[in-house]
Write an enzyme that holds these catalytic residues in place. Structure first.
Site, PDB file in Angstrom:
ATOM      1  N   GLU A 199       0.822  -1.212   0.000  1.00  0.00           N
ATOM      2  CA  GLU A 199       0.000   0.000   0.000  1.00  0.00           C
ATOM      3  C   GLU A 199       0.855   1.261   0.000  1.00  0.00           C
ATOM      4  OE1 GLU A 199      -3.687   2.106   2.417  1.00  0.00           O
ATOM      5  OE2 GLU A 199      -3.465  -0.076   2.416  1.00  0.00           O
ATOM      6  N   ARG A 259       3.762   1.665  -1.469  1.00  0.00           N
ATOM      7  CA  ARG A 259       4.226   1.832  -2.843  1.00  0.00           C
ATOM      8  C   ARG A 259       3.102   2.383  -3.729  1.00  0.00           C
ATOM      9  NH1 ARG A 259       5.877  -4.064  -3.283  1.00  0.00           N
ATOM     10  NH2 ARG A 259       5.330  -4.075  -1.073  1.00  0.00           N
TER      11      ARG A 259
END
Length: 302
Positions: free
Chosen positions: A88, A90
């Site tokens: 998440e 990234r």
């Protein structure tokens, strides 16, 4: 592709190990797909409660320069959209960097499996605060009816590490928030857990914030606080002045035994032993929830 048989790092097994252990058959995991950012949804079971803006900005700069090195892990939903299993941060940083697609593996997983994978993936990271890790452990234990020993084997972490984190959830809410915000560290928190009175825990917590006390100093103050509490209790029972009942400092054996018990039981443990070898072990609880935790522990031990 066959899995390597060498022993994994003792710090933890990681997400791939979890997927193997839960017998999840991955869909399309042999190839990486480019998935549109607009078709990806956050994981509603995400255990991470905070995403620091500064670190996200730094990650966004890195992604803008180098791209996403480690693909996300996603699940395809019935409506054709994707849900994040892992990655998440990234995903958020990719949006900040202006990307329109991200590389990802698409896996097949049930709601139960995606919850477990998200928890495991986050717990293995170093940047979670201690309370987030503790809540992740607690959710895994409650959701999958695991003992601490089973969870230890599943994560590749020591049982004492899991027990120490779970005990943090017995601290007053104000101290838990301080841990979450990194106003104190794990060593301070463990020293505060040794204090049997919640009001005294809060008093020492405020001293830590005001005076920047070392862990060793907090441990000394915790022992003094418990000795005073025991003396007051004995004085009340015997109806004699507290000054006449100041207890001797605990022996090394008493301290060792008490510390060992604290790694097992989620509530304060009081150990008393007289010169004649006789004594008592007392478990205290402050709520029905703590009592239920003790009952559940005894049932597992039995």
């Amino acid at each position: 592709m066959s899995q390597p048989t060498h022993k994994r790092n003792a710090l933890g097994r990681g997400l791939d190990s979890l997927i193997t252990m839960t017998a999840i058959e991955p869909g399309g995991s042999s190839a990486i797909s480019e998935i549109e950012l607009s078709r990806i949804d956050a994981n509603p079971y995400q255990p991470r409660s905070t995403f620091e803006e500064e670190t996200l900005q730094e990650l966004a700069v890195s992604i803008r320069e180098l791209g996403i090195i480690q693909p996300l892990a996603l699940r395809l939903k019935a409506d054709g959209r994707y849900e994040i299993i892992a990655g998440e941060r990234r995903w958020r940083a990719a949006g900040m960097a202006g990307l329109t697609t991200v590389p990802a593996y698409v896996r097949t997983a049930t709601d139960s499996e995606i919850t477990e994978m998200a928890l495991i993936e986050n717990i293995q990271r170093q940047d979670l605060n201690a309370i987030e890790v503790a809540l992740g452990f607690r959710k895994l234990i409650d959701t999958y009816n695991l003992t601490q020993e089973r969870l230890s084997a599943r994560l590749g972490k020591k049982r004492a590490t899991i027990a120490n984190h779970l005990r943090l959830l017995n601290l007053p809410a104000e101290i838990q928030l301080g841990l979450r915000d990194r106003k104190l560290d794990m060593g301070h928190a463990r020293a505060l857990l040794a204090v049997e009175d919640h009001k005294e825990q809060l008093r020492l917590y405020n001293l830590i914030l005001e005076e920047g006390l070392s862990v060793r100093r907090v441990e000394e103050l915790a022992r003094q606080a418990n000795n005073s509490l025991h003396a007051a209790e004995e004085a009340e029972e015997a109806e004699v002045p507290v000054a006449l009942l100041a207890p001797p400092p605990p022996s090394r054996e008493q301290e060792f035994f008490t510390n060992e018990m604290k790694d097992v039981f989620p509530t304060p443990v009081r150990f008393k032993r007289g010169d004649d070898g006789r004594g008592s072990i007392t478990l205290k609880f402050d709520s029905d929830e703590q009592l239920q935790q003790l009952v559940a522990l005894f049932q597992r031990l039995r």
